[in-house]
Design a protein around this motif. Structure first.
Motif, PDB file in Angstrom:
ATOM      1  N   LEU A   1       0.809  -1.254  -0.090  1.00 38.45           N
ATOM      2  CA  LEU A   1       0.127  -0.064  -0.061  1.00 38.45           C
ATOM      3  C   LEU A   1       1.004   1.261   0.123  1.00 38.45           C
ATOM      4  CD1 LEU A   1      -3.120  -1.053   2.450  1.00 38.45           C
ATOM      5  CD2 LEU A   1      -2.788  -1.230  -0.103  1.00 38.45           C
ATOM      6  N   GLU A   2       1.991   1.240   0.691  1.00 38.39           N
ATOM      7  CA  GLU A   2       2.977   2.266   0.596  1.00 38.39           C
ATOM      8  C   GLU A   2       3.554   2.341  -0.675  1.00 38.39           C
ATOM      9  OE1 GLU A   2       5.871   3.344   3.924  1.00 38.39           O
ATOM     10  OE2 GLU A   2       5.231   1.607   4.794  1.00 38.39           O
ATOM     11  N   LYS A   3       3.758   1.501  -1.358  1.00 33.92           N
ATOM     12  CA  LYS A   3       4.452   1.502  -2.810  1.00 33.92           C
ATOM     13  C   LYS A   3       3.532   2.040  -3.852  1.00 33.92           C
ATOM     14  CE  LYS A   3       6.417  -1.686  -6.122  1.00 33.92           C
ATOM     15  NZ  LYS A   3       6.986  -2.981  -6.554  1.00 33.92           N
TER      16      LYS A   3
ATOM     17  N   SER B   1       2.155   7.712   5.323  1.00 34.50           N
ATOM     18  CA  SER B   1       2.693   7.820   6.516  1.00 34.50           C
ATOM     19  C   SER B   1       3.437   6.534   6.733  1.00 34.50           C
ATOM     20  CB  SER B   1       1.672   8.115   7.747  1.00 34.50           C
ATOM     21  OG  SER B   1       0.888   6.856   7.666  1.00 34.50           O
ATOM     22  N   PRO B   2       4.685   6.667   6.949  1.00 32.76           N
ATOM     23  CA  PRO B   2       5.895   5.697   6.830  1.00 32.76           C
ATOM     24  C   PRO B   2       5.299   4.706   8.394  1.00 32.76           C
ATOM     25  CG  PRO B   2       6.886   7.686   7.760  1.00 32.76           C
ATOM     26  CD  PRO B   2       5.596   7.790   7.176  1.00 32.76           C
ATOM     27  N   LEU B   3       5.593   3.402   8.141  1.00 32.88           N
ATOM     28  CA  LEU B   3       5.249   2.557   9.443  1.00 32.88           C
ATOM     29  C   LEU B   3       6.450   3.025  10.500  1.00 32.88           C
ATOM     30  CD1 LEU B   3       3.176   0.245  10.494  1.00 32.88           C
ATOM     31  CD2 LEU B   3       5.070  -1.429   9.816  1.00 32.88           C
ATOM     32  N   SER B   4       6.271   3.148  12.014  1.00 33.97           N
ATOM     33  CA  SER B   4       7.073   3.538  12.664  1.00 33.97           C
ATOM     34  C   SER B   4       7.993   2.466  12.935  1.00 33.97           C
ATOM     35  CB  SER B   4       6.392   3.842  14.311  1.00 33.97           C
ATOM     36  OG  SER B   4       6.107   2.493  14.623  1.00 33.97           O
ATOM     37  N   VAL B   5       9.351   2.718  13.519  1.00 25.00           N
ATOM     38  CA  VAL B   5      10.444   1.665  13.716  1.00 25.00           C
ATOM     39  C   VAL B   5      10.034   0.847  14.901  1.00 25.00           C
ATOM     40  CG1 VAL B   5      12.863   1.428  14.728  1.00 25.00           C
ATOM     41  CG2 VAL B   5      12.277   3.470  13.375  1.00 25.00           C
TER      42      VAL B   5
END
Length: 277
Positions: free
Chosen positions: A97-99, A105-109
């Protein structure tokens, strides 16, 4: 009459935000249902621990709870951290879904590390017999006393074949089980919260979306409503299971004839059984 190929039914394509919501929503509901049961069984483990002050726990009492916890854990991991290419799970879906740009919003570390840990748990859970055989051989050889290494040889017992059955477990194993269940519960809940947050972001990106009436008025906030149903052998869920199995076996081509054949066969089997009764 619809026509298709067996191969195209092996994959669900995500070509819109609505497709993304539908897919993530399926994973969310799977986690919710199984996590609820997991927490219920974890509470049973706690009660068993509190009610027992002996050194050992009867195998049946321990196994009955452990088996239920492992089953629900396996089901949750299937929705969260199954890394197979042919499977949807949060760890893979999130990247997709990010791609595609549906999630910005990026996934947190922390969540990335947590999902990778659950992937390790998933892989460990599905030990295959070959790796277990190699591990057993290693353990036997490494436990030889130093004075016998290089002299003695570990030979397998081939006859009789020993079938080991646990009679009782040390109480400390039940303590460990309850600690494990508490930790996993926290991890699963964090994943669920992250999935719901992603779903809300996806839903916000849909144009002309529906608004839901709440006590505070119309809202675009995603609601999770429980609906209690009766489950039967020939209901909608059963039809889905039949078609899914056929797809996995490459026996479904999308035609009306094949669909009717699969569903009708299931119905006939039930009718035959009722007739016998």
């Amino acid at each position: 009459m619809s026509n298709g190929t067996k191969q195209q039914y092996k994959q669900f394509n995500i070509d819109s935000i609505s497709d993304a919501c539908l897919t993530l929503g399926m994973l969310i509901t799977g986690v919710i249902v199984n996590l609820e049961k997991y927490k219920e069984y974890a509470a049973e483990a706690e009660l068993l621990l509190e009610s027992n002050d002996e050194e050992y726990i009867p195998a049946k009492a321990y196994d009955d709870i452990n088996d239920k916890l492992l089953y629900r854990q396996r089901e949750i991991l299937k929705f969260l951290a199954d890394h197979q290419n042919s499977s949807f799970s949060y760890i893979n879906l999130r990247r997709l879904l990010e791609k595609k740009g549906y999630l910005t919003s990026p996934l947190s570390v922390e969540m990335t590390q947590l999902l990778n840990e659950l992937l390790d748990v998933r892989n460990w859970t599905f030990h295959n017999p070959q790796s277990l055989m190699v591990a057993a051989k290693e353990v036997a050889e490494k436990n030889l006393p130093d004075e016998l290494k290089g002299i003695a040889q570990v030979l397998p017992q081939l006859n009789p074949v020993i079938v080991k059955k646990v009679n009782r477990y040390e109480l400390i194993m039940l303590v460990s089980l309850t600690i494990h269940a508490k930790r996993r519960t926290v991890q699963f809940e964090k994943n669920l919260a992250s999935m719901k947050s992603d779903y809300q972001e996806l839903y916000n990106g849909i144009e002309n979306k529906l608004f839901v009436m709440t006590q505070e008025g119309l809202s675009s906030e995603v609601q999770y409503a429980e609906r209690f149903i009766d489950s039967g052998l020939t209901d909608f869920s059963s039809d889905i299971a039949q078609i899914s199995m056929a797809i996995q076996k490459s026996k479904y081509d999308g035609t009306d004839e094949k669909f009717g054949e699969l569903i009708m066969r299931m119905g006939n089997e039930v009718s035959d059984k009722k007739g016998v009764e």
